[in-house]
Every structure is written in structure tokens, then in C-alpha cells.
Design an enzyme around this catalytic site. Structure first.
Site, PDB file in Angstrom:
ATOM      1  N   ASN A 390       0.822  -1.201   0.000  1.00 48.42           N
ATOM      2  CA  ASN A 390       0.000   0.000   0.000  1.00 48.42           C
ATOM      3  C   ASN A 390       0.862   1.260   0.000  1.00 48.42           C
ATOM      4  O   ASN A 390       1.028   1.897  -1.041  1.00 48.42           O
ATOM      5  CB  ASN A 390      -0.941  -0.035   1.208  1.00 48.42           C
ATOM      6  N   ASP A 391       1.444   1.585   1.142  1.00 54.72           N
ATOM      7  CA  ASP A 391       2.191   2.842   1.234  1.00 54.72           C
ATOM      8  C   ASP A 391       3.368   2.913   0.266  1.00 54.72           C
ATOM      9  O   ASP A 391       3.705   3.989  -0.212  1.00 54.72           O
ATOM     10  CB  ASP A 391       2.681   3.035   2.673  1.00 54.72           C
TER      11      ASP A 391
END
Lengths: 465, 95
Positions: A390-391
Site C-alpha cells: 500500500n504505502d
């Protein structure tokens, strides 16, 4: 006998260094660790010839044997049984044991001084005390790191005035240690308070640090344990401990720096401010909407692509999807699709965590690429498949200076022609930051469990014949 | 005896060695490497043996026992974990 022990320790120190050196290539790495293992076994064996071991009768020798056997069996069984996905926390716990051992060695010597034995000179006593502090902090800190990664502690606990409390404990610990080291007079009560403080400090220090930052923390504790071992080596006049401990101390420090650098955050930032607490405030409106895709459609996109880049993250480890990914790689390559893996330096919970999992599933390491090598390839690939990351693929890190992750190098999945994201739910990532990639025009979301979804992709590709 | 400036020199040289040895390790080996260096500081077991060997009172013996137990766990656990990981990087036979 003393001469033989010295020679064995000397050779062991050389073998440890050469062994670590051999670990810099996948081809010689296993050989390196095996030699280091043999060296340590021999070093342990000849230490039974040290007169100091027999200084207080045979009872102690029997206890030594029992302790070695018990510790070895427990560690052997746990290390054999642990799943590859749980490896980071096991390394944390073994590392903590080493730190605890170093602290316990110091404790034995300090208790002796407290009991009226002659104190060693101030320098040695200072080093021993420092080693005790570092070792004990590494011990309790690693235990917390283990509990966090194992899911025993889910929240990042942060007391009011946490930093102030930590500073007070830290100062009290140093003052007590300093008093013991410089006066050479040790009071048993004082010694007890000293060790309780060091253990509490390790806990308090690690509690507020989030799970995403654990790789850096485990790496740091590894370096600290090395340093503690080196300091106790000075106390015991043991060259093997000094050299091996120092080598681990410095290499671990370098590894910690590399990790923090990959996240583009100074180490002090990782250790002293928890991620979630200062983030979130800079949220801006996200343009566009999330578009959902079904597995068969996604499978078609990948099957007719010429190049697919797969980006695994911690979610892949949780879903245990690596074996299915290996299968997907195989069916895609059978159709002539070029499949590459892009690994962000901090993907997973330890540096290289993803690589280990992919290797476990039988994916060759020459198919796995680092951030700098793979980023130029995204524009020329038809599909980027993001699974459980994600990040590390959030373009906000490039575009929004207000974002807490601004400046962190990311994988440019958004620059691929199409991006498919496998995700369990619609929530934000570990840091709680909205991911703009998910809203991009060329991104499609495939909701569901990682393992199940990749399985459906495999079936989808196979159905095309 | 290792003391004074001799100790300082050993410390300095070993520190540079560790730094240099690690600086050329590819990212894919970082976890096994961390695990491997974790094993190397398991050498603390020889110190723990000496500490327990010359322990006199019951308290000293108890702490010494804990030291040897933990150190052996560090060494053996670190070794087995590292070998298990590295086995996965072995080129597959007949593949």
C-alpha cells in the site's frame, strides 16, 4: 590449554568475518553460515577446557551442560517449526536472548562485586555496565517487538508525556550505572533497581513504535546486542566476543541506516515519533473513484500482456499467497509473458522479507528486482499487479509535500499502463494515509483474500487455453 | 591482557571490518544476513559459560544459568533460522 583456546577463538573470529562476507552472494551464503556454525561449535567445545569454567567445582559444569542442552533444544525446535512468514519475530526473539545473555554475564560479575569481590578497574567496569544496559534494553525491547509482530500487542501504546518518562528512566539508569562503575561500590538493592530500570526502558522505548517500523527496530536491536557482547568481551578478556560482537555492532548499524534511508526517514524519526500520530492531518480530497474488476477480466489483461510486474507487500505474507504467485508466474510465462517482481526495500516486516518468501515458493531470485532497477520499466509494462502493498506504491510520496510519507522512494506502479490492486478491503494502509493510486484512472481494484484472488487469476489464465 | 589502547584498536578495526563486509550485500539477502549476524553474536555463549563456571553463590549461579541458556538459544536459533532461509536461495536441482 589456554594457548589452544586462544588459537581457536582467533580462528573463529576470522571464520565469522569470512562467513558474513560470503553472505554477500546467494551462491556462497549457505557455505558461509555453515562454516561459522562449525567455528562456534568448536569454540564452545574448547571453552570446556578453560580453567575458569572449573573455578567453582563440578556442579557449575553440570549446570553449564544442562543450560546449553536446554537452550539449544528449545531454540532448535522453535526455529525448525516456525513458518517463513513469522521469521522476523523469531529473529527478534533469538536476538533478544543474546542481549539478555550479555546482560546476565554483566549481572554475575556485578553481583560478585556487590558481594565483596574486588572490582575490576573503572574502564572495564564502565564497559561492563554499558553492556548490561544495552543488552537488557535489547532483551526487553526485542520481546516487545516479538509481541507486536506476533499480534499479541496490537496497539501502539503511548502514555501521556511518554518521551519525558522515557528520558527520566534513561537518566536514572545512566546515573545508577555511572555510580556503580565509577565508585566500584555496588549495593545489591541499587543493582536490582538498575536492572529493573533497564528492562522497563527497553519496553517503554519499543511500545510506541508501529509495526511498519519494526524492521528498523529489529535491525537496531541486533546491532545493540552485538555491541553488548563486545563490551562483555572486554570484561571477560575474550577476544572472540570482542571481535564478533563489534563486527555485528557495526554491520547492524549500517543495515539499520540502509533501512531507515529506504523509508526516507532519519532513524531518530522512526524511533521517537510514531507514524500514525502526526499523519492524517494533511489529507486532501482524492479525485476520481475506485473501480472494481473481476478476477477473470484481470486474468485476461495479464495473459495478453507482454510484461507484467508483480509488487508484493506484507499483505501477501499474511495471505500466504506466495505459492499461488509462483503458479501464476509459471502459467503466464508459459504464454510468453515476461514476469518480474518489484520489491520495495521496506516491503514486509524486515529487509528482504519478501525475497525470502518468494524464494520459499520457488521464484528465482534473478526475477526479483530492487526499486532503482525496476522503476524505469513500469511505463513499458502493460500490467502492474499490486498484492498486499500500500504505502510503498502511494504516488502521494512524490506529489504531496504535506503528506507524512512525502519523499519516501516508491515503486512507480501508477506509471504502468494498467494497475491491478488485490486488496482485502477498502481501508487505508498501515500508516492510515489514503492511497491515490487506488483512485487513478488506470487502476482497477480486485477485492478479496490475496491467496484466493491469485488462485482465481491462475484459473482465469488457464481457462484461456 | 587486552586493555587500554590495544582494546581500542581492536574495537576500531573490527568496527570498520563489519561495515565493509556488509556494504556490498544485495537487498535480497538482507533478512538472512540479519539472521546470520544475529547468529554470530551467539558467541556470547563462551562468555556465559565462564560466567556460570566461576559463579559462587546461588544467585550468581542462577543468573549464570540464565545467561548460558539464553546464549545457547541465540546461537542455535540464529543458526537454524539462517540455514533454513538460505536453503531457499539454493539453485533448484533439475529445474
Amino acid at each position: 590449554m589456554d594457548m589452544l583456546i586462544e588459537i581457536v577463538y582467533f580462528i573463529s573470529a576470522i571464520v565469522f568475518i569470512v562467513g558474513l562476507k560470503q553472505m554477500s552472494s546467494p551462491v556462497t551464503a549457505r557455505q558461509g553460515i555453515v562454516w561459522a556454525g562449525i567455528a562456534m561449535a568448536i569454540a564452545t567445545f574448547v571453552t570446556f577446557g578453560d580453567p575458569a569454567v572449573y573455578a567453582h567445582g563440578s556442579m557449575n559444569v553440570i549446570l553449564i551442560v544442562i543450560a546449553i542442552v536446554a537452550g539449544s533444544i528449545i531454540a532448535y525446535i522453535t526455529a525448525k517449526r516456525v513458518e517463513m512468514t513469522d521469521m522476523p519475530q523469531m529473529i527478534a526473539i533469538y536476538n533478544g536472548m543474546g542481549g539478555g545473555a550479555a546482560a546476565a554475564i554483566a549481572a554475575v560479575e556485578l553481583v560478585k562485586v556487590a558481594g565483596g569481590a574486588e572490582a575490576p578497574n573503572t574502564t572495564v567496569l564502565t564497559l561492563a555496565t554499558l553492556g548490561a544496559i544495552i543488552g537488557a534494553v535489547s532483551f526487553s525491547g526485542s520481546a516487545i517487538a516479538f509481541a507486536k509482530l506476533q499480534g499479541l500487542i496490537n496497539k501502539t501504546l503511548r502514555l501521556p508525556m511518554h518521551m519525558v518518562i522515557n528520558l527520566v528512566i534513561f537518566a536514572a539508569m545512566l546515573v545508577l550505572g555511572g555510580m556503580m562503575a565509577f565508585t566500584g561500590e555496588i549495593d545489591p538493592t541499587m543493582l536490582l533497581i538498575f536492572f529493573v530500570l533497564t528492562i522497563i526502558f527497553g519496553i517503554m522505548f519499543t511500545l510506541p513504535i508501529g509495526g511498519a517500523d519494526m524492521p528498523v527496530v529489529i535491525s537496531l536491536f541486533n546491532a545493540l546486542t552485538g555491541l553488548a557482547v563486545a563490551f562483555e568481551g572486554f570484561l571477560l578478556q575474550n577476544a572472540a566476543m570482542i571481535i564478533a560482537g563489534t563486527v555485528v555492532g557495526s554491520s547492524g548499524t549500517l543495515l539499520t541506516q540502509l533501512m531507515a534511508k529506504a523509508m526516507n526517514r532519519p532513524i531518530s524519526n522512526v524511533l521517537f515519533s510514531s507514524f500514525g500520530s502526526d499523519g492524517g492531518g494533511a489529507d486532501e480530497e482524492v479525485e476520481g473513484s475506485m473501480k472494481e474488476v473481476q478476477a477473470p477480466d484481470a486474468a485476461i489483461m495479464m495473459a495478453y500482456a507482454s510484461k507484467v510486474i508483480i509488487i508484493p507487500g506484507y499483505g501477501m505474507a499474511v495471505a500466504q499467497a506466495q505459492h499461488k504467485l509462483a503458479e501464476l508466474t509459471k502459467v503466464l510465462e508459459a504464454r510468453g509473458v515476461e514476469v518480474k517482481y518489484a520489491i520495495h526495500p521496506v516491503a514486509g516486516r524486515m529487509p528482504g522479507h519478501m525475497n525470502v518468501l518468494l524464494a520459499e515458493a520457488g521464484i528465482d531470485y534473478d526475477r526479483i528486482y530492487d526499486l532503482e532497477d525496476i522503476n524505469p520499466e513500469f511505463p513499458s509494462s502493460e500490467v502492474a499487479l499490486v498484492i498486499g502493498a500500500n504505502d510503498v506504491v502511494n504516488p502521494v510520496a512524490r506529489s504531496n509535500p504535506d503528506s507524512p510519507i512525502y519523499g519516501m522512494p516508491i515503486l512507480d506502479a501508477d506509471r504502468a499502463q494498467n494497475c491491478i490492486v488485490i486488496k482485502r478491503g477498502r481501508g487505508a494502509g498501515f500508516s492510515g494515509i489514503e492511497n491515490h493510486l487506488f483512485y487513478a484512472d488506470n487502476t482497477q481494484m480486485l477485492y478479496g483474500d490475496g491467496q484466493k484472488m491469485v488462485g482465481e487469476l491462475v484459473a482465469g489464465v488457464k481457462d484461456l487455453g | 591482557m587486552i586493555e587500554g589502547f590495544t582494546a581500542l584498536y581492536i574495537f576500531m578495526l573490527a568496527a570498520f571490518t563489519g561495515y565493509e563486509v556488509i556494504s556490498r550485500v544485495p537487498v535480497i539477502l538482507h533478512t538472512p544476513l540479519m539472521s546470520g549476524s544475529n547468529f554470530v553474536h551467539g558467541i556470547v555463549v563462551v562468555g556465559a559459560m565462564v560466567a556460570l563456571g566461576h559463579a559462587e553463590t546461588g544467585l550468581e549461579m542462577t543468573i549464570g544459568f540464565v545467561a548460558v541458556f539464553l546464549a545457547a538459544g541465540n546461537a542455535v536459533g540464529g543458526y537454524v533460522a539462517t540455514v533454513r532461509m538460505l536453503e531457499m536461495f539454493q539453485p533448484k536441482k533439475g529445474d
